[in-house]
Design a protein around this motif. Structure first.
Motif, PDB file in Angstrom:
ATOM      1  N   LYS A 188      -4.211   0.897 -30.301  1.00 33.23           N
ATOM      2  CA  LYS A 188      -4.132  -0.312 -30.618  1.00 33.23           C
ATOM      3  C   LYS A 188      -5.791  -0.732 -30.935  1.00 33.23           C
ATOM      4  CE  LYS A 188      -3.264  -5.123 -29.379  1.00 33.23           C
ATOM      5  NZ  LYS A 188      -2.492  -6.259 -28.717  1.00 33.23           N
ATOM      6  N   LEU A 189      -6.514  -0.283 -30.150  1.00 32.87           N
ATOM      7  CA  LEU A 189      -8.083  -0.869 -29.807  1.00 32.87           C
ATOM      8  C   LEU A 189      -8.715   0.189 -30.645  1.00 32.87           C
ATOM      9  CD1 LEU A 189      -8.026  -1.656 -26.057  1.00 32.87           C
ATOM     10  CD2 LEU A 189      -7.813  -3.341 -27.963  1.00 32.87           C
ATOM     11  N   THR A 190     -10.048  -0.173 -31.006  1.00 27.77           N
ATOM     12  CA  THR A 190     -10.868   0.689 -31.580  1.00 27.77           C
ATOM     13  C   THR A 190     -11.650   1.281 -30.238  1.00 27.77           C
ATOM     14  OG1 THR A 190     -12.826  -0.956 -31.232  1.00 27.77           O
ATOM     15  CG2 THR A 190     -11.748  -1.259 -33.284  1.00 27.77           C
ATOM     16  N   PRO A 191     -12.128   2.524 -30.586  1.00 26.58           N
ATOM     17  CA  PRO A 191     -12.921   3.088 -29.651  1.00 26.58           C
ATOM     18  C   PRO A 191     -13.903   2.167 -28.764  1.00 26.58           C
ATOM     19  CG  PRO A 191     -12.772   4.453 -31.464  1.00 26.58           C
ATOM     20  CD  PRO A 191     -12.286   3.249 -31.860  1.00 26.58           C
ATOM     21  N   GLU A 192     -14.446   1.606 -29.511  1.00 25.46           N
ATOM     22  CA  GLU A 192     -15.508   0.502 -28.800  1.00 25.46           C
ATOM     23  C   GLU A 192     -14.952  -0.339 -27.950  1.00 25.46           C
ATOM     24  OE1 GLU A 192     -19.381  -1.397 -27.974  1.00 25.46           O
ATOM     25  OE2 GLU A 192     -18.533   0.579 -28.070  1.00 25.46           O
ATOM     26  N   GLN A 193     -13.722  -0.951 -28.340  1.00 23.77           N
ATOM     27  CA  GLN A 193     -12.828  -1.956 -27.818  1.00 23.77           C
ATOM     28  C   GLN A 193     -12.328  -1.073 -26.570  1.00 23.77           C
ATOM     29  OE1 GLN A 193     -10.454  -3.189 -30.757  1.00 23.77           O
ATOM     30  NE2 GLN A 193     -11.275  -5.283 -30.553  1.00 23.77           N
ATOM     31  N   TYR A 194     -11.786   0.166 -26.614  1.00 20.74           N
ATOM     32  CA  TYR A 194     -11.060   0.695 -25.518  1.00 20.74           C
ATOM     33  C   TYR A 194     -12.148   0.906 -24.377  1.00 20.74           C
ATOM     34  CZ  TYR A 194      -8.461   3.977 -22.895  1.00 20.74           C
ATOM     35  OH  TYR A 194      -7.686   4.578 -21.787  1.00 20.74           O
ATOM     36  N   ARG A 195     -13.484   1.343 -24.935  1.00 24.75           N
ATOM     37  CA  ARG A 195     -14.359   1.797 -23.808  1.00 24.75           C
ATOM     38  C   ARG A 195     -14.614   0.350 -22.989  1.00 24.75           C
ATOM     39  NH1 ARG A 195     -19.545   1.062 -23.102  1.00 24.75           N
ATOM     40  NH2 ARG A 195     -20.035   0.224 -25.256  1.00 24.75           N
ATOM     41  N   ASN A 214     -18.307  -9.652 -23.297  1.00 21.06           N
ATOM     42  CA  ASN A 214     -18.481  -8.644 -24.368  1.00 21.06           C
ATOM     43  C   ASN A 214     -17.907  -9.215 -25.443  1.00 21.06           C
ATOM     44  OD1 ASN A 214     -19.873  -5.991 -23.067  1.00 21.06           O
ATOM     45  ND2 ASN A 214     -18.045  -6.393 -21.656  1.00 21.06           N
ATOM     46  N   SER A 215     -18.592  -9.272 -26.877  1.00 23.21           N
ATOM     47  CA  SER A 215     -17.821  -9.577 -27.979  1.00 23.21           C
ATOM     48  C   SER A 215     -16.844  -8.688 -28.303  1.00 23.21           C
ATOM     49  CB  SER A 215     -18.949  -9.410 -29.122  1.00 23.21           C
ATOM     50  OG  SER A 215     -19.732 -10.395 -29.004  1.00 23.21           O
ATOM     51  N   ALA A 216     -16.667  -7.141 -27.931  1.00 24.33           N
ATOM     52  CA  ALA A 216     -15.703  -6.528 -28.381  1.00 24.33           C
ATOM     53  C   ALA A 216     -14.452  -6.571 -27.658  1.00 24.33           C
ATOM     54  CB  ALA A 216     -16.098  -5.043 -28.092  1.00 24.33           C
ATOM     55  N   ALA A 217     -14.494  -7.533 -26.399  1.00 22.41           N
ATOM     56  CA  ALA A 217     -13.277  -7.686 -25.895  1.00 22.41           C
ATOM     57  C   ALA A 217     -12.593  -8.951 -26.432  1.00 22.41           C
ATOM     58  CB  ALA A 217     -13.777  -8.239 -24.231  1.00 22.41           C
ATOM     59  N   LEU A 218     -13.422  -9.723 -27.523  1.00 20.84           N
ATOM     60  CA  LEU A 218     -12.893 -10.947 -27.882  1.00 20.84           C
ATOM     61  C   LEU A 218     -12.400 -10.972 -29.291  1.00 20.84           C
ATOM     62  CD1 LEU A 218     -15.728 -12.907 -26.707  1.00 20.84           C
ATOM     63  CD2 LEU A 218     -13.478 -13.078 -25.548  1.00 20.84           C
ATOM     64  N   ASP A 219     -11.418 -11.697 -29.633  1.00 21.98           N
ATOM     65  CA  ASP A 219     -11.240 -12.077 -30.978  1.00 21.98           C
ATOM     66  C   ASP A 219     -11.274 -13.488 -31.208  1.00 21.98           C
ATOM     67  OD1 ASP A 219     -10.398  -9.395 -32.404  1.00 21.98           O
ATOM     68  OD2 ASP A 219      -8.180  -9.716 -31.492  1.00 21.98           O
ATOM     69  N   PHE A 220     -11.511 -14.044 -32.318  1.00 19.04           N
ATOM     70  CA  PHE A 220     -11.925 -15.487 -32.479  1.00 19.04           C
ATOM     71  C   PHE A 220     -10.994 -16.100 -33.664  1.00 19.04           C
ATOM     72  CE2 PHE A 220     -14.048 -19.171 -34.666  1.00 19.04           C
ATOM     73  CZ  PHE A 220     -14.406 -19.759 -33.667  1.00 19.04           C
TER      74      PHE A 220
END
Length: 127
Positions: free
Chosen positions: A10-17, A118-124
């Protein structure tokens, strides 16, 4: 399929990390640190409403910072002892338990808190 495999898909590699492995993104080089639109910041993993743009402020830290979550039941906090001699408080999505960032007691009034997320933890979602 196990839960972590589902997260990987579901998540990008950066989001998963960041969300699942408690990582951190680079300051000042992330999507929402200087973002000024009005709306709701949501968990990138489960879409839980987390923060309102009305509580976002420029902390100078290089990460999106908020002085309050949408409501106390949307985020969870827990002691983080992962760095010796540097006590921190981790912020988690209360819905899916993903790592969002940390909260510090050096924020503005009325709460005195700085949710450093973290921005990668968020959607807007724009209003």
């Amino acid at each position: 399929m196990d839960q972590e495999q589902e997260w990987r898909e579901k998540l990008t590699p950066e989001q998963y990390r960041i969300l699942r492995e408690k990582g951190t993104e680079r300051p000042f080089a992330n999507k929402y640190y200087d973002h000024k639109e009005e709306g709701i910041y949501k968990c990138a993993a489960c879409n839980n409403d987390l923060f309102n743009s009305e509580t976002k402020y420029d902390s100078g830290s290089g990460w999106p910072s908020f002085w309050q979550s949408i409501s106390k039941d949307k985020v969870a906090v827990k002691k983080d002892s992962s760095i010796p001699n540097i006590p921190r408080v981790e912020v988690l999505c209360n819905e899916c338990k993903s790592h969002l960032g940390h909260v510090f007691e050096d924020g503005p009034q009325p709460t005195g808190l700085r949710y450093c997320i973290n921005s990668a933890a968020l959607d807007f979602e724009k209003n």
